[in-house]
Motif scaffolding. Structure first.
Motif, PDB file in Angstrom:
ATOM      1  N   GLY A 273       4.048  34.540  -3.885  1.00  0.00           N
ATOM      2  CA  GLY A 273       3.781  35.880  -4.406  1.00  0.00           C
ATOM      3  C   GLY A 273       2.399  36.418  -4.085  1.00  0.00           C
ATOM      4  O   GLY A 273       2.137  37.597  -4.258  1.00  0.00           O
ATOM      5  N   ASP A 274       1.487  35.550  -3.600  1.00  0.00           N
ATOM      6  CA  ASP A 274       0.144  36.020  -3.258  1.00  0.00           C
ATOM      7  C   ASP A 274       0.184  36.766  -1.927  1.00  0.00           C
ATOM      8  O   ASP A 274       0.898  36.394  -1.002  1.00  0.00           O
ATOM      9  N   LYS A 275      -0.608  37.804  -1.815  1.00  0.00           N
ATOM     10  CA  LYS A 275      -0.635  38.623  -0.615  1.00  0.00           C
ATOM     11  C   LYS A 275      -1.391  37.920   0.506  1.00  0.00           C
ATOM     12  O   LYS A 275      -2.498  37.415   0.306  1.00  0.00           O
ATOM     13  N   SER A 276      -0.812  37.888   1.697  1.00  0.00           N
ATOM     14  CA  SER A 276      -1.483  37.334   2.869  1.00  0.00           C
ATOM     15  C   SER A 276      -2.102  38.471   3.676  1.00  0.00           C
ATOM     16  O   SER A 276      -1.715  39.634   3.546  1.00  0.00           O
ATOM     17  N   ARG A 277      -3.059  38.120   4.512  1.00  0.00           N
ATOM     18  CA  ARG A 277      -3.729  39.098   5.368  1.00  0.00           C
ATOM     19  C   ARG A 277      -3.682  38.610   6.805  1.00  0.00           C
ATOM     20  O   ARG A 277      -3.561  37.408   7.069  1.00  0.00           O
ATOM     21  N   ILE A 278      -3.802  39.553   7.744  1.00  0.00           N
ATOM     22  CA  ILE A 278      -3.743  39.211   9.166  1.00  0.00           C
ATOM     23  C   ILE A 278      -5.034  39.630   9.842  1.00  0.00           C
ATOM     24  O   ILE A 278      -5.525  40.756   9.644  1.00  0.00           O
ATOM     25  N   PHE A 279      -5.579  38.720  10.636  1.00  0.00           N
ATOM     26  CA  PHE A 279      -6.798  38.967  11.401  1.00  0.00           C
ATOM     27  C   PHE A 279      -6.521  38.686  12.876  1.00  0.00           C
ATOM     28  O   PHE A 279      -5.553  38.007  13.226  1.00  0.00           O
ATOM     29  N   PHE A 280      -7.393  39.227  13.733  1.00  0.00           N
ATOM     30  CA  PHE A 280      -7.223  39.057  15.183  1.00  0.00           C
ATOM     31  C   PHE A 280      -8.575  38.844  15.835  1.00  0.00           C
ATOM     32  O   PHE A 280      -9.571  39.459  15.447  1.00  0.00           O
ATOM     33  N   ALA A 281      -8.627  37.964  16.832  1.00  0.00           N
ATOM     34  CA  ALA A 281      -9.815  37.810  17.673  1.00  0.00           C
ATOM     35  C   ALA A 281      -9.354  37.621  19.113  1.00  0.00           C
ATOM     36  O   ALA A 281      -8.434  36.842  19.377  1.00  0.00           O
ATOM     37  N   PRO A 282      -9.974  38.335  20.049  1.00  0.00           N
ATOM     38  CA  PRO A 282      -9.518  38.295  21.439  1.00  0.00           C
ATOM     39  C   PRO A 282     -10.072  37.113  22.217  1.00  0.00           C
ATOM     40  O   PRO A 282     -11.077  36.499  21.839  1.00  0.00           O
ATOM     41  N   GLY A 283      -9.413  36.823  23.331  1.00  0.00           N
ATOM     42  CA  GLY A 283     -10.028  36.001  24.359  1.00  0.00           C
ATOM     43  C   GLY A 283     -10.988  36.867  25.156  1.00  0.00           C
ATOM     44  O   GLY A 283     -11.231  38.028  24.814  1.00  0.00           O
ATOM     45  N   ARG A 284     -11.521  36.299  26.216  1.00  0.00           N
ATOM     46  CA  ARG A 284     -12.461  37.086  27.021  1.00  0.00           C
ATOM     47  C   ARG A 284     -12.301  36.753  28.502  1.00  0.00           C
ATOM     48  O   ARG A 284     -11.827  35.689  28.883  1.00  0.00           O
ATOM     49  N   VAL A 285     -12.691  37.693  29.321  1.00  0.00           N
ATOM     50  CA  VAL A 285     -12.835  37.445  30.750  1.00  0.00           C
ATOM     51  C   VAL A 285     -14.299  37.716  31.089  1.00  0.00           C
ATOM     52  O   VAL A 285     -14.880  38.698  30.624  1.00  0.00           O
ATOM     53  N   ASN A 286     -14.901  36.835  31.851  1.00  0.00           N
ATOM     54  CA  ASN A 286     -16.279  37.063  32.274  1.00  0.00           C
ATOM     55  C   ASN A 286     -16.262  37.647  33.677  1.00  0.00           C
ATOM     56  O   ASN A 286     -15.746  37.018  34.611  1.00  0.00           O
ATOM     57  N   LEU A 287     -16.809  38.829  33.817  1.00  0.00           N
ATOM     58  CA  LEU A 287     -16.758  39.519  35.100  1.00  0.00           C
ATOM     59  C   LEU A 287     -17.743  38.930  36.092  1.00  0.00           C
ATOM     60  O   LEU A 287     -17.452  38.845  37.290  1.00  0.00           O
ATOM     61  N   ILE A 288     -18.893  38.519  35.617  1.00  0.00           N
ATOM     62  CA  ILE A 288     -19.892  37.869  36.474  1.00  0.00           C
ATOM     63  C   ILE A 288     -20.971  37.278  35.562  1.00  0.00           C
ATOM     64  O   ILE A 288     -21.134  37.706  34.417  1.00  0.00           O
ATOM     65  N   GLY A 289     -21.679  36.287  36.072  1.00  0.00           N
ATOM     66  CA  GLY A 289     -22.691  35.596  35.275  1.00  0.00           C
ATOM     67  C   GLY A 289     -22.112  34.313  34.719  1.00  0.00           C
ATOM     68  O   GLY A 289     -21.979  34.160  33.507  1.00  0.00           O
ATOM     69  N   GLU A 290     -21.770  33.376  35.611  1.00  0.00           N
ATOM     70  CA  GLU A 290     -21.052  32.175  35.193  1.00  0.00           C
ATOM     71  C   GLU A 290     -21.979  30.975  35.120  1.00  0.00           C
ATOM     72  O   GLU A 290     -22.775  30.732  36.025  1.00  0.00           O
ATOM     73  N   HIS A 291     -21.857  30.222  34.015  1.00  0.00           N
ATOM     74  CA  HIS A 291     -22.679  29.037  33.753  1.00  0.00           C
ATOM     75  C   HIS A 291     -24.164  29.403  33.629  1.00  0.00           C
ATOM     76  O   HIS A 291     -25.045  28.605  33.930  1.00  0.00           O
ATOM     77  N   THR A 292     -24.420  30.602  33.186  1.00  0.00           N
ATOM     78  CA  THR A 292     -25.797  31.040  32.942  1.00  0.00           C
ATOM     79  C   THR A 292     -26.104  31.153  31.451  1.00  0.00           C
ATOM     80  O   THR A 292     -27.265  31.273  31.068  1.00  0.00           O
ATOM     81  N   ASP A 293     -25.064  31.112  30.621  1.00  0.00           N
ATOM     82  CA  ASP A 293     -25.286  31.417  29.202  1.00  0.00           C
ATOM     83  C   ASP A 293     -26.069  30.319  28.491  1.00  0.00           C
ATOM     84  O   ASP A 293     -26.967  30.606  27.696  1.00  0.00           O
ATOM     85  N   PHE A 294     -25.782  29.060  28.777  1.00  0.00           N
ATOM     86  CA  PHE A 294     -26.461  28.000  28.030  1.00  0.00           C
ATOM     87  C   PHE A 294     -27.901  27.792  28.481  1.00  0.00           C
ATOM     88  O   PHE A 294     -28.642  27.029  27.865  1.00  0.00           O
ATOM     89  N   THR A 295     -28.319  28.476  29.543  1.00  0.00           N
ATOM     90  CA  THR A 295     -29.714  28.412  29.974  1.00  0.00           C
ATOM     91  C   THR A 295     -30.461  29.705  29.638  1.00  0.00           C
ATOM     92  O   THR A 295     -31.537  29.965  30.174  1.00  0.00           O
ATOM     93  N   GLY A 296     -29.896  30.516  28.756  1.00  0.00           N
ATOM     94  CA  GLY A 296     -30.592  31.717  28.308  1.00  0.00           C
ATOM     95  C   GLY A 296     -30.519  32.881  29.259  1.00  0.00           C
ATOM     96  O   GLY A 296     -31.326  33.808  29.159  1.00  0.00           O
TER      97      GLY A 296
END
Length: 392
Positions: free
Chosen positions: A19-42
């Motif tokens: 009887g408790d109300k449920s809720r629905i949430f969404f989070a997308p995946g991603r595509v990286n257009l350019i800039g690969e393996h650069t994120d963990f080095t700032g």
């Protein structure tokens, strides 16, 4: 996504109807257009959130018990908020468990919940299904518990979950793109400071096409962490020769030219060569995109793949085959691997009138070379993690 009524029926079948109300949430995946393996080095990255992603139907509990289930798998992971620990047998469920563990570290109240996940991101394809699961869990818990956390706070929390709980030393890009995406835009993000701006994707007669190699890979079983160790070794060398060194993402091409001979290990030198030039490439390609110069942007995409192949060495025969065959199709003006590599997907910039030919030719030639049948996704860019029925 399953229809709402079907999803609700499965939810009640798994967890019961009380009887408790449920809720629905969404989070997308991603595509990286350019800039690969650069994120963990700032460094800089240019991802976009997808319309593919993960839905979570959630119901709050008051007994500190958590049940996690997925429409893609049988069984239920059950535990209490007092004891959230990694268990190999829980498989995919360790990603949302890691998020709950991070909430717990912050000393925030967790009353318990039932969550049923439903996703349409190809597993292991490099489109960040893991970040999508983490972010949908994070925003669901925030809303259910009424917590005062920003979207950026949630992206940091989700990254820590993958780093510390799951054991993948990823950077912030995947979670940030999933949490902060904006429809019709990419995000130029500086990963050490989280300074960002939205970049309109005005592609005119062109379309982003994602091609799944169907070569599966697992980051925890790949050379991803080894590449990070090699970069860290290079950073230790550069710190001795660049007096103003702050992070690898701030090293210019000119600075690199002056000190690259000091890096004696060939593999380490190649890794740094990719990262430093990829940072520069991300900035100039963003300017080309903003100026409407799609041909130049496509050229930079191609250069990025070649660097990932020759210097960072994370492509493999399957992604290289997709790259080479895509380049042969008239109407494709840019293509590259996207994601961590070692399998997964490419992203290509293809004229709308050439998409059918692109899919036919690439599929036939790729299958002939690898024995694998690729899958194609016409890429639309959507908003970030949110309440599925009405905003953040």
């Amino acid at each position: 996504m399953l229809g709402l009524n079907v999803l609700r029926e499965e939810f009640e079948q798994r967890f019961g109807a009380n009887g408790d109300k449920s809720r629905i949430f969404f989070a997308p995946g991603r595509v990286n257009l350019i800039g690969e393996h650069t994120d963990f080095t700032g460094g800089y990255v240019l991802p976009a959130a997808l319309t593919y992603g993960t839905w979570a139907m959630v119901r709050r509990r008051s007994d500190r018990i958590v049940h996690l289930a997925s429409t893609s798998f049988s069984g239920i992971a059950e535990f209490t908020t007092d004891e959230v620990v990694y268990r190999q047998e829980d498989g995919w469920a360790n990603y949302p468990k890691g998020v709950l563990a991070e909430f717990k570290k912050l000393g925030l109240p967790l009353s318990g919940c039932d969550i049923l996940f439903e996703g349409n991101i190809p597993k292991g394809a490099g489109l960040s299904s893991s970040a999508s699961i983490e972010m949908v869990t994070a925003i669901a818990v925030k809303c259910l518990e009424g917590l005062e956390l920003t979207s950026v706070d949630l992206t940091r929390l989700a990254q820590r979950a993958e780093n510390q709980f799951v054991g993948v030393n990823c950077g912030i890009m995947d979670q940030f793109a999933s949490g902060m995406g904006k429809a019709g835009h990419a995000i130029l993000l500086k990963c050490d400071t989280l300074a960002y701006r939205y970049v309109p994707l005005s592609l005119g007669e062109y379309q982003l096409v994602i091609t799944n190699s169907n070569k599966q890979r697992s980051l925890t079983e790949s050379n991803y962490n080894q590449r990070r160790l090699e970069c860290e070794e290079g950073i230790r060398v550069l710190q001795n020769y660049l007096l103003d060194f702050t992070c690898l993402g701030n090293v210019t091409v000119e600075q690199w030219r002056s000190v690259q001979g000091k890096v004696k290990t060939p593999e380490v030198r190649k890794r740094l060569e990719h990262i430093i030039r990829e940072n520069d490439r991300t900035l100039v390609s963003t300017k080309a995109l903003e100026a409407g110069n799609l041909q130049a942007f496509g050229d930079f995409m191609t250069q990025s793949h070649e660097s990932l192949r020759d210097f960072y060495e994370v492509t493999g025969k399957e992604l290289d085959a997709l790259f080479e065959e895509a380049r042969q199709v008239s109407g494709c003006i840019g293509t590259r691997m996207t994601g961590a590599g070692f399998g997964g997907c490419t992203v290509s910039l293809v004229h709308q009138e050439a998409i059918d030919d692109f899919k036919t030719q690439v599929s036939k030639r790729y299958e002939g070379r690898t024995g694998l049948i690729p899958e194609f996704y016409i890429c639309d860019c959507g908003d970030g993690a949110r309440n599925y029925r009405g905003g953040r």
